[in-house]
Design a protein around this motif. Sequence first.
Motif, PDB file in Angstrom:
ATOM      1  N   ASN A 161       0.797  -1.229   0.000  1.00  0.00           N
ATOM      2  CA  ASN A 161       0.000   0.000   0.000  1.00  0.00           C
ATOM      3  C   ASN A 161       0.831   1.280   0.000  1.00  0.00           C
ATOM      4  O   ASN A 161       0.298   2.362   0.240  1.00  0.00           O
ATOM      5  CB  ASN A 161      -0.966   0.021   1.194  1.00  0.00           C
ATOM      6  N   GLU A 204       3.675   8.723  -5.170  1.00  0.00           N
ATOM      7  CA  GLU A 204       4.643   9.675  -4.625  1.00  0.00           C
ATOM      8  C   GLU A 204       5.954   9.579  -5.390  1.00  0.00           C
ATOM      9  O   GLU A 204       6.500   8.488  -5.560  1.00  0.00           O
ATOM     10  CB  GLU A 204       4.897   9.412  -3.139  1.00  0.00           C
ATOM     11  N   SER A 228      -7.506   2.128  -4.405  1.00  0.00           N
ATOM     12  CA  SER A 228      -8.582   3.093  -4.271  1.00  0.00           C
ATOM     13  C   SER A 228      -8.334   4.279  -5.195  1.00  0.00           C
ATOM     14  O   SER A 228      -7.196   4.566  -5.578  1.00  0.00           O
ATOM     15  CB  SER A 228      -8.681   3.582  -2.816  1.00  0.00           C
ATOM     16  N   LYS A 229      -9.395   5.003  -5.528  1.00  0.00           N
ATOM     17  CA  LYS A 229      -9.287   6.122  -6.448  1.00  0.00           C
ATOM     18  C   LYS A 229      -8.458   7.267  -5.872  1.00  0.00           C
ATOM     19  O   LYS A 229      -7.901   8.071  -6.633  1.00  0.00           O
ATOM     20  CB  LYS A 229     -10.684   6.614  -6.820  1.00  0.00           C
ATOM     21  N   ASP A 230      -8.389   7.355  -4.539  1.00  0.00           N
ATOM     22  CA  ASP A 230      -7.622   8.442  -3.936  1.00  0.00           C
ATOM     23  C   ASP A 230      -6.165   8.068  -3.659  1.00  0.00           C
ATOM     24  O   ASP A 230      -5.421   8.852  -3.076  1.00  0.00           O
ATOM     25  CB  ASP A 230      -8.284   8.924  -2.647  1.00  0.00           C
ATOM     26  N   GLN A 231      -5.753   6.864  -4.092  1.00  0.00           N
ATOM     27  CA  GLN A 231      -4.362   6.447  -3.902  1.00  0.00           C
ATOM     28  C   GLN A 231      -3.447   7.313  -4.782  1.00  0.00           C
ATOM     29  O   GLN A 231      -3.681   7.482  -5.972  1.00  0.00           O
ATOM     30  CB  GLN A 231      -4.185   4.972  -4.288  1.00  0.00           C
ATOM     31  N   LYS A 232      -2.382   7.846  -4.180  1.00  0.00           N
ATOM     32  CA  LYS A 232      -1.482   8.733  -4.892  1.00  0.00           C
ATOM     33  C   LYS A 232      -0.134   8.038  -5.175  1.00  0.00           C
ATOM     34  O   LYS A 232       0.294   7.182  -4.413  1.00  0.00           O
ATOM     35  CB  LYS A 232      -1.222  10.008  -4.085  1.00  0.00           C
ATOM     36  N   ASN A 270      -2.579   6.408 -12.559  1.00  0.00           N
ATOM     37  CA  ASN A 270      -3.952   6.810 -12.254  1.00  0.00           C
ATOM     38  C   ASN A 270      -4.974   6.123 -13.148  1.00  0.00           C
ATOM     39  O   ASN A 270      -6.087   5.820 -12.716  1.00  0.00           O
ATOM     40  CB  ASN A 270      -4.090   8.330 -12.381  1.00  0.00           C
ATOM     41  N   LYS A 317      -4.936   2.191 -11.699  1.00  0.00           N
ATOM     42  CA  LYS A 317      -4.909   1.821 -10.283  1.00  0.00           C
ATOM     43  C   LYS A 317      -6.215   1.172  -9.816  1.00  0.00           C
ATOM     44  O   LYS A 317      -6.191   0.201  -9.043  1.00  0.00           O
ATOM     45  CB  LYS A 317      -4.579   3.040  -9.420  1.00  0.00           C
ATOM     46  N   SER A 318      -7.352   1.664 -10.293  1.00  0.00           N
ATOM     47  CA  SER A 318      -8.630   1.088  -9.863  1.00  0.00           C
ATOM     48  C   SER A 318      -8.816  -0.321 -10.407  1.00  0.00           C
ATOM     49  O   SER A 318      -9.374  -1.201  -9.737  1.00  0.00           O
ATOM     50  CB  SER A 318      -9.792   1.984 -10.321  1.00  0.00           C
ATOM     51  N   GLU A 345       2.674   9.079 -14.078  1.00  0.00           N
ATOM     52  CA  GLU A 345       1.572   9.337 -13.146  1.00  0.00           C
ATOM     53  C   GLU A 345       0.224   9.063 -13.805  1.00  0.00           C
ATOM     54  O   GLU A 345      -0.690   8.530 -13.174  1.00  0.00           O
ATOM     55  CB  GLU A 345       1.645  10.781 -12.651  1.00  0.00           C
TER      56      GLU A 345
END
Length: 352
Positions: free
Chosen positions: A215, A350, A344-348, A335, A338-339, A331
């Motif tokens: 995660n 870094e 999750s959709k808010d996973q960033k 994005n 990732k789903s 990136e």
Amino acid sequence: MEKEGENVEDSNISKETNGKTFAPLNIPLHRRIETFVVAIYCVLFLFGGFGFLFLSFYLWWTSYWWLSALYYSWMYYDWNSSMEGGRRWDFVMKWPMWRYMANFYPMKLHKTAELDINNNYLMGFHPHGVMSHGAWVHFGTEGTNFSGLFPGIRRTLLTLRGHFYFPVIRELLLMHAICDVSRTSLDFILGKSGKGNAAVIVIGGAIESLNARPNLHKLYLEKRRGFVKKAIVHGAHLVPMYSFGETDVYDQVENPEGSFLRKFQRFLTNIFGFAPPVFHGRGIFNYMFGIIPYRRPINTVVGKPIPVKQNPCPTEKEISSLHDEYKTQLEKLFNDYKSKFGLSKDQKLEIS
């Protein structure tokens, strides 16, 4: 209903264990073979280099000293092979054992665009993970059918030069289309070997393995610009890749920035050139502790090529601009997918 790529095993007890600590006796044969092959990879990765080095030294003091003498003579003669494209053995890369390894997790390679054989490519693999299981299977073997997905593309996975100092291990790497990540090696692959070549680099390097935990999607990329310069020098198109699940197959001891453990790990990295993560997975006969990774899906997505115009003497502005474009496309790749692979959709993502 599970999403594609969703973890089938949590950090401690997987669904396959049914709450058990030890592996039952009635596990299907194909799963035992999968575990055995992965165990071979892990043992060779962690202990193979120094193991064969000590064995070669030991032989000098026995009646078989001539074996070490012959081998080291061969190493001296063959010293530059890792910088000159290596010597891949296709039949070794197609061994059935690598399909068993891919099925262990399971592991899949996903194509989003074609790679034109009239171009050369510099492919960036992210993230490093603890042992780069995905990079090995996808690009060092045919376990996930790279040649079928990208026909005509001759890929070469690049790794630290130090790996080629170890007897026997260097031969295994070379026959699996793996060379060192030096400038000389890149110049040979992208500038002297014609078209249809792809150099694959795990951009974050060993230092990125210190961030490999479930995660957490943190890359060491901001200061990595040498690969961009080489891409411009040779006009090699850049291809970003992200391996979803690569950091999920092991648990790692907490080592936040500034902690004593992280400082010590960075100290060792500066001395030896590789990072020593304190990690654990499962064992061969237990599900709680060992060097075998957990059975968690790894899905590696190969992004669309970023066109690069050749310039033998690129300016810092050109390098910086292309580096920013690479980060943007990486990136976006993260994005966009990732789903699909259980995040999750808010996973960033870094990037540091």
